[in-house]
Design a protein around this motif. Structure first.
Motif: not given
Length: 513
Positions: A232, A234-235, A268, A286, A301, A304, A308, A321-322
């Protein structure tokens, strides 16, 4: 053996160039300095042996012992404590020894029928870098515990210092998985250390620190069939220095226990003062990480999503996010960490290990966040605060493994790092002021957070001038480590900065106190 003076750049250059200088002697030689500035040798070794075989290493060790030379053992990549450099020294460079072998049903040397025969193991030679290791493992569909830097040597200070990893929650620390070392010791012998022979040396090499007990020429570690991984990213960002940003950071810290105990690993990065490509200054957050093993993408998913969503609500801007399912973990490492490590920047660190007990306290995440927020000086694009969650269930479960690793690792949940950098042209007195502030003001703030009696820091990513380094790096294990050091290296041939036995020497390991 041939010793080379006029050391070549590839033999001598360091990723963190502050360890090429010798401030106490007013010596430095940076490429960016004007030619009028006097250029000294600094801590760059006077002589270098580029070892091709263990026999070369043996010859170098014997030569140094006979001629009473300061030794510096050089593997690859960063050494934030400057342990791979020493002024006026002979450097033994292990970078060129790069064999790798996969074993089935591995039996350690002198195996006596007790203990487990490992169905799968990998032997790595001294110069193997992590990126090379992952490419090799990927081609053979196996996996071992390793770090997340491109160029770090798998066999040097990484595994000998403990070795945290995104795979630690599944398999334990890197050293937990060590089965056997081959090592050149101070009298020049090339020995095997495992549970069946030279077991005290085996104990010390698993967590006692690189370059301290000998020159490790190879290590054999446990391996498993390459498992899947759910990765994963995320930012997000918030207005510069806003309360909203720090509320988001606090929430992230409070989420770590649930996340980590579910098997997740994470890095992070906090940039409280970040300049975007458009020139706007914001506070940025990030993270990247993953779940190794049999987690399904849908499970990750579900875990998280609350995080998120909450981060976006707190900052007032949705977080990008990915989440991706990766069938083989090695391909994650060769893709995510394919770029070479950043080089050429003077860098010092401060850090602390924070326990599960602290992170679960009602006020733990808030106290941590408030402390990080108070560290306003020198923050910027190149100096993120790092939160590293690379322990987990198996690290805690491995508490029955007897080794030199600081016992605090068996209780740790978060590894916090603060970084300070400067320009090549920064005067030595200003560099010293930065270091003094880190050692005397900022790191003590981290120490005050978690008052666990056995509290400590990761010896490979800590303050190089830590005053209480014995307690911080090894805790209750230091006394036994010292005894083993005196047995195997009574003359102090292998001395590194803030390493076992270095208390008898000056800061550069040149003169006995």
């Amino acid at each position: 053996m041939t010793l080379k003076s006029a050391v070549r750049e590839k033999d001598a250059a360091l990723i963190n160039t502050n360890w090429e200088s010798w401030p106490e002697q007013n010596q430095s030689c940076y490429l960016n300095n004007i030619r009028l500035v006097p250029c000294g040798q600094g801590r760059v070794s006077l002589y270098s042996l580029e070892a091709k075989t263990p026999r070369d290493i043996q010859a170098g060790v014997r030569f140094a012992r006979i001629h009473n030379l300061r030794l510096a053992i050089r593997n690859t990549s960063h050494s934030y404590q400057g342990r791979s450099a020493a002024p006026e020294s002979l450097q033994i460079n292990t970078h060129s020894i790069k064999n790798m072998t996969v074993h089935k049903n591995f039996r350690p040397s002198c195996y006596d029928g007790t203990g487990k025969i490992e169905p799968l193991a990998v032997t790595l030679d001294a110069g193997v870098q992590l990126y090379e290791m992952y490419e090799f493992l990927q081609s053979r569909s196996v996996m071992v515990v390793g770090g997340s830097s491109h160029g770090v040597g798998a066999v040097g200070g990484y595994i000998q210092g403990g070795g945290h990893s995104m795979f630690a929650g599944l398999l334990g620390m890197a050293y937990d998985n060590a089965l056997e070392f081959k090592v050149v010791v101070a009298d020049g012998r090339h020995l095997i250390a495992n549970s069946y022979q030279n077991s005290d040396l085996f104990w010390a090499l698993r967590g006692g620190g690189g370059g301290t007990f000998g020159v490790v020429t190879s290590v054999t570690v446990k391996a498993i069939p390459d498992p899947p991984l759910v990765e994963f990213l995320f930012s997000g960002q918030a207005p510069l220095g806003s309360d909203a940003y720090w509320y988001a950071v606090e929430y992230l810290n409070s989420f770590i226990p649930e996340f980590n105990e579910a098997g997740g690993s994470m890095y992070y990065y906090l940039n409280p003062d970040f300049t975007t490509p458009s020139g706007k200054r914001v506070s940025k957050l990030d993270a990247l990480g993953g779940f190794a093993g049999n987690k399904r993408k849908a499970e990750v998913e579900s875990l998280m999503k609350p995080l998120i969503d909450r981060l976006g609500n707190l900052t007032g801007q949705p977080f990008l996010q990915n989440i991706t399912y990766v069938p083989k973990s090695a391909s994650f490492y060769t893709t995510q960490f394919e770029n070479p490590d950043q080089v050429g920047t003077p860098t010092i660190l401060g850090s602390r290990l924070l326990t599960r007990e602290f992170m679960k306290c009602a006020d733990g995440p808030k106290n941590l966040t408030d402390t990080l927020r108070s560290m306003k000086v020198f923050l910027g694009d190149s100096n993120p605060i790092q939160g590293i969650v690379t322990v987990g269930p198996q690290v805690w479960a491995n508490s029955d493994i007897d080794s030199a690793l600081h016992p605090i690792w068996r209780e740790t949940q978060l590894h916090v790092i603060i970084k300070r950098t400067w320009k090549d042209t920064t005067p030595f007195n200003q560099q010293a002021a930065l270091q003094k502030s880190l050692t005397e003001k900022e790191v003590p703030l981290l120490k005050k957070l978690d008052t666990t009696p056995q509290g400590g820091s990761y010896l490979n990513e800590a303050d190089a001038y830590e005053p209480n380094w014995k307690e911080s790096f090894w805790g209750s294990n230091y006394r036994r480590l010292y005894q083993i050091k005196q047995k195997w290296d009574p003359e102090g041939l292998f001395i590194v900065r803030t390493g076992v036995g270095s208390e008898h020497w000056d800061g550069e390991g040149l003169c006995r106190k």
